[in-house]
Design a protein around this motif. Structure first.
Motif, PDB file in Angstrom:
ATOM      1  N   ALA A  31       0.830  -1.212   0.000  1.00  0.00           N
ATOM      2  CA  ALA A  31       0.000   0.000   0.000  1.00  0.00           C
ATOM      3  C   ALA A  31       0.864   1.261   0.000  1.00  0.00           C
ATOM      4  CB  ALA A  31      -0.943  -0.004   1.195  1.00  0.00           C
ATOM      5  N   ALA A  63       2.337   1.697  -3.477  1.00  0.00           N
ATOM      6  CA  ALA A  63       1.312   2.234  -4.370  1.00  0.00           C
ATOM      7  C   ALA A  63       1.168   3.737  -4.173  1.00  0.00           C
ATOM      8  CB  ALA A  63      -0.021   1.532  -4.138  1.00  0.00           C
ATOM      9  N   GLU A  64       1.077   4.153  -2.940  1.00  0.00           N
ATOM     10  CA  GLU A  64       0.909   5.578  -2.629  1.00  0.00           C
ATOM     11  C   GLU A  64       2.117   6.390  -3.084  1.00  0.00           C
ATOM     12  OE1 GLU A  64       0.572   8.412   1.294  1.00  0.00           O
ATOM     13  OE2 GLU A  64      -0.254   6.391   1.424  1.00  0.00           O
ATOM     14  N   ASP A 122      -5.269   4.306  -5.333  1.00  0.00           N
ATOM     15  CA  ASP A 122      -5.956   3.118  -4.833  1.00  0.00           C
ATOM     16  C   ASP A 122      -5.043   1.897  -4.963  1.00  0.00           C
ATOM     17  OD1 ASP A 122      -7.894   1.229  -4.147  1.00  0.00           O
ATOM     18  OD2 ASP A 122      -8.833   1.248  -6.125  1.00  0.00           O
ATOM     19  N   VAL A 123      -4.793   1.229  -3.838  1.00  0.00           N
ATOM     20  CA  VAL A 123      -3.902   0.063  -3.849  1.00  0.00           C
ATOM     21  C   VAL A 123      -4.488  -1.074  -4.699  1.00  0.00           C
ATOM     22  CG1 VAL A 123      -4.771  -0.976  -1.708  1.00  0.00           C
ATOM     23  CG2 VAL A 123      -2.409  -1.397  -2.429  1.00  0.00           C
ATOM     24  N   CYS A 180      -2.500  -2.856  -7.717  1.00  0.00           N
ATOM     25  CA  CYS A 180      -2.279  -4.307  -7.805  1.00  0.00           C
ATOM     26  C   CYS A 180      -2.812  -4.868  -9.125  1.00  0.00           C
ATOM     27  CB  CYS A 180      -2.931  -5.017  -6.623  1.00  0.00           C
ATOM     28  SG  CYS A 180      -2.104  -4.681  -5.049  1.00  0.00           S
TER      29      CYS A 180
END
Length: 124
Positions: free
Chosen positions: A91, A94-95, A101-102, A106
């Motif tokens: 997460a 991703a950020e 949005d994770v 993904c």
């Protein structure tokens, strides 16, 4: 790895004689802002001063790749490097790579690389 190969081929196909000033400017902006969540086609178009549709069409014609696919490729390249650090969660990766949005991160990661970020991390 397929994504990186495709991105590299698109960049190489722009040989010196075919370098497009618009795609060069887009590349510079993406390199500067790739980690910013919400930075995408609209923000790039606003900075360059053309309509998003025109930008997308011209970028695709010049590179053979969509603008969002290229932006995601740059973000995923950085994400792969970050996934080597076990102290950072998926997460957080991703950020840090500009994905709001994770789940979307993904999904894009798996679509382009064939494995989830966690699977990629375990294989490293």
């Amino acid at each position: 790895y397929r994504l990186l190969t495709t991105a590299a081929q698109a960049t190489q196909s722009l040989g010196a004689e075919r370098v497009n000033p618009l795609s060069t400017k887009v590349e510079e902006l993406i390199e500067k802002h790739w980690a910013e969540a919400g930075y995408g086609v609209d923000a790039i178009a606003a900075e360059i001063g053309i309509h998003r549709s025109t930008l997308s069409r011209r970028f695709s014609a010049a590179t053979g790749s969509t603008l969002i696919a290229h932006l995601n490729a740059v973000r995923l390249q950085h994400a792969m490097g970050m996934l080597g650090d076990a102290g950072i969660t998926v997460a957080e990766v991703a950020e840090r790579c500009g994905f709001k949005d994770v789940t979307y991160f993904c999904r894009v990661f798996k679509q382009q690389l064939g494995v989830t970020p966690s699977q990629f991390r375990r294989r490293r």
